[in-house]
Design an enzyme around this catalytic site. Structure first.
Site, short mmCIF file in Angstrom:
data_model
loop_
_atom_site.label_atom_id
_atom_site.label_comp_id
_atom_site.label_asym_id
_atom_site.label_seq_id
_atom_site.Cartn_x
_atom_site.Cartn_y
_atom_site.Cartn_z
N ASP A 18 0.55 -0.91 -5.50
CA ASP A 18 1.62 -0.06 -6.00
C ASP A 18 1.70 -0.07 -7.52
OD1 ASP A 18 4.25 1.44 -5.93
OD2 ASP A 18 4.98 -0.36 -6.77
N SER A 19 2.09 0.80 -8.29
CA SER A 19 2.04 0.70 -9.60
C SER A 19 2.80 -0.25 -10.36
CB SER A 19 2.81 2.10 -10.00
OG SER A 19 4.31 2.25 -9.52
N TYR A 50 3.70 5.18 -12.07
CA TYR A 50 2.77 6.18 -12.00
C TYR A 50 3.24 7.54 -11.99
CZ TYR A 50 -1.16 3.11 -10.70
OH TYR A 50 -2.12 1.93 -10.51
N GLY A 51 4.52 7.65 -11.98
CA GLY A 51 5.31 8.83 -11.82
C GLY A 51 5.21 9.93 -12.80
N ASN A 82 4.58 6.17 -3.37
CA ASN A 82 4.39 7.73 -3.31
C ASN A 82 3.65 8.35 -4.10
OD1 ASN A 82 6.80 8.60 -1.16
ND2 ASN A 82 7.62 6.61 -2.10
N THR A 195 9.91 3.46 -3.15
CA THR A 195 9.83 1.99 -2.91
C THR A 195 11.02 1.20 -3.64
OG1 THR A 195 8.08 1.48 -4.47
CG2 THR A 195 7.53 2.12 -2.25
#
Length: 277
Positions: A18-19, A50-51, A82, A195
Site C-alpha cells: 500500500d502507499s 498515492y492518490g 485503490n 483502506t
C-alpha cells in the site's frame, strides 16, 4: 532449483502493499479469515499518498515494491491500495508473470456489488483519485446488471483518520456533512472505497441507523483472497504455530508505528526498508 523448490508454494507468504499504512486494514481482515497465512506488508510511506501521484509514478513504485515481495518468495501479491489497483494492476501482473499471483482491491468489490445489488442504487466514497478515475463506475457498468453507482470524493476523511480523529465529535461532523450530500441520497448500500475507512465504519453505520448497508471493502477483499487461495490450492496448511508477519516501510517515523497499531489492531514492529536509494 535450490531453495525455491524445497519451499512448497502453499507455505509461502502473502505479500500486501500500500502507499502507506491504510492497507493494514486489509492485511488485518486477511489475517482474521486466514490465521495460518504469513503476511509480508510493505507500506511505501516515503511516497504517500498515492492518490495525488501520476499513473507513471505509481507504476514505478509498485514494480519496485514487487521486487522486494518476490525476493521474499510471496505466492500472492495483494495490491491493498485503490489508487495502485487502478493505476498499476495490469502492469504488475505482467511484470510478475508466473512468479506470483496478483490480486487487487477493486475487482472483488465490483463483483460483490454486482452480485448483491443488481438493479439497485449504490453509493461509494473514496479519495479524489479513486473517484475521479471512474474505475469503479466503468467496471460496474461493464457488468451490465443495472447498478446505479453514485460516487462522492471525501478527501478530508483519510488525513482525519491518519491524525487519530475518529469516534469523536470532530470526525462525526465531517462524516455527517459528506454523507448528507445530495449525491448520496436514495442509496441502498455504501462502498467504503478507501483502506482508511474501516476505522470509521461504526460512525458511518450509526449515521444511517440501519437504513443503508455499509460495505467494508477490507472484509470483501479478505473473503476474496480466502476463496482464491482455496480454489487455487494455495492455502497454507492449518497445523503449526501462528505465523510471524513482517512489516516494512520505505520511510520510518514514530507516528507510523503508532498508526500501525491502530490500523492492524495490535502491536507491530516496523522494519525500515528504503527502496529509493
Amino acid at each position: 532449483m535450490g531453495k525455491a523448490a524445497s519451499f512448497p508454494l502453499a507455505a509461502r507468504p502473502i505479500g500486501v502493499f500500500d502507499s502507506g499504512i491504510g492497507g493494514l486494514t486489509v492485511a488485518r481482515a486477511v489475517s482474521r479469515v486466514l490465521p495460518q497465512e504469513r503476511l509480508i506488508y510493505f507500506g511505501d510511506t516515503a511516497h504517500l499518498p498515492y492518490g495525488d501521484k501520476s499513473t507513471a509514478a505509481i507504476q514505478a513504485y509498485s514494480v519496485k515494491i514487487c521486487d522486494l515481495l518476490l525476493k521474499q518468495q510471496c505466492k500472492v501479491i495483494l495490491i491493498a491500495c485503490n489508487s495502485a489497483s487502478a493505476a498499476a494492476y495490469e502492469l504488475v501482473k505482467e511484470y510478475v508473470g508466473s512468479k506470483a499471483r496478483v490480486l487487487n482491491v477493486i475487482d472483488p468489490i465490483v463483483a460483490h456489488v454486482g452480485q448483491a445489488y443488481a438493479g439497485r442504487t449504490v453509493g461509494l466514497i473514496g479519495t479524489k483519485q479513486t473517484v475521479n478515475s471512474n474505475v469503479y463506475r466503468k467496471k460496474i457498468d461493464e457488468l451490465d446488471v443495472g447498478v446505479e453507482l453514485r460516487s462522492l470524493a471525501t478527501p478530508l476523511l483519510a488525513p482525519m483518520i491518519e491524525e487519530g480523529f475518529f469516534n469523536n465529535s470532530i470526525s462525526g461532523n465531517i462524516i455527517d456533512s459528506y454523507l448528507s450530500s445530495p449525491v448520496l441520497q436514495g442509496i441502498e448500500a455504501l462502498v467504503l472505497a478507501c483502506t482508511h475507512y474501516p476505522l470509521i465504519k461504526q460512525q458511518i453505520t450509526d449515521y444511517y441507523k440501519g437504513g443503508v448497508a455499509v460495505l467494508d471493502a477490507s472484509d470483501v477483499v479478505a473473503q476474496h483472497v480466502q476463496q482464491y487461495l482455496l480454489a487455487q490450492e494455495l492455502a497454507a496448511p492449518a497445523a503449526g504455530p501462528a505465523p510471524a508477519h513482517h512489516f516494512y516501510v520505505s520511510d520510518f517515523t514514530r507516528s507510523f508505528e503508532e498508526s500501525t497499531r491502530i490500523f492492524f489492531g495490535q502491536e507491530v514492529h516496523l522494519e525500515h526498508y528504503p527502496l529509493w536509494e
